[in-house]
Design an enzyme around this catalytic site. Sequence first.
Site, short mmCIF file in Angstrom:
data_model
loop_
_atom_site.label_atom_id
_atom_site.label_comp_id
_atom_site.label_asym_id
_atom_site.label_seq_id
_atom_site.Cartn_x
_atom_site.Cartn_y
_atom_site.Cartn_z
N TYR A 1 50.66 1.04 32.68
CA TYR A 1 52.02 1.77 32.33
C TYR A 1 53.36 1.47 33.46
O TYR A 1 54.20 1.43 33.16
CB TYR A 1 51.69 3.30 32.05
CG TYR A 1 52.71 4.21 31.89
CD1 TYR A 1 53.45 4.08 30.24
CD2 TYR A 1 53.27 5.08 32.32
CE1 TYR A 1 54.65 4.83 29.97
CE2 TYR A 1 54.30 6.00 31.99
CZ TYR A 1 54.86 6.03 30.89
OH TYR A 1 55.86 6.59 30.73
N SER B 1 60.27 5.88 33.32
CA SER B 1 59.33 6.86 33.54
C SER B 1 59.34 6.92 35.29
O SER B 1 59.22 6.00 35.93
CB SER B 1 58.04 6.58 33.15
OG SER B 1 57.20 7.44 33.72
#
Length: 254
Positions: free
Chosen positions: A153, A140
């Site tokens: 995250y 990501s």
Amino acid sequence: MGSLSGKTAIVSGGSDGIGRAIAQKLASEGAHVVICARNADKITATVEAITSEGGACEGQTLDVSDAQSYAEMISTVAKDKGLHILVNNAAHVGMGMIAETDLEGFQQNFRVNVDAPYMGTRAAMTAMGDKGGSIINISSVNGDRAMQGMSAYGASKAALTHFTRNAAMEGARQGIRVNAVTPGPIMTPATKAWFDHDPDAGAAIASANPMGRIGTPEEVANVVLFLASDASSYVTGANIPVDGGKANELYVPG
């Protein structure tokens, strides 16, 4: 004949969003695709959609946060059908400020985003042996750039990206290529639901992207196909952003 004809591919989190687009793309190119995810209804819908278009697909209900079970599933598929491609796509997106996120909430990101890809890669490398193969980790942009409320995250995705580099070095002499794809904002069903709830947020995120728009799951799947196929035979240890240029941007307040 598709570019992946005769190959078996496993896609975790393959029943929805980016994972579903990847599964559809690989199947359309001739791969026999095995998807795993937590939601049995979504698995069934994805399998039916792919097979109705002439693709080969089957699904298994599995929570990859149980990394050992994920590894065992990969080993079983490899024993039954062989294994040529593994896409570690399933993700946990934990949001929350550091002061409001306890250790359990922090670690859940790592169980899904790092532990599962680690155990999956370990099982795939063992199964592939010296026959070679392609392992693709879906990381990501949050692993490259900081954002408030995304520390857990982002840290897990940064770890996944660097793990990809190390795994690539270990697999190279056996012909096992390991690469990462790093999506930016992508219009998945979850993203659409968020934007429908807060249209101003969606418009702001699109406007802030150098390309001025949100990407599609299919645009991520196209890059995964490249990395899964022999077209990328000399590519390993790479981290390919699919983010409209966002990770390259130097932020300047408007």
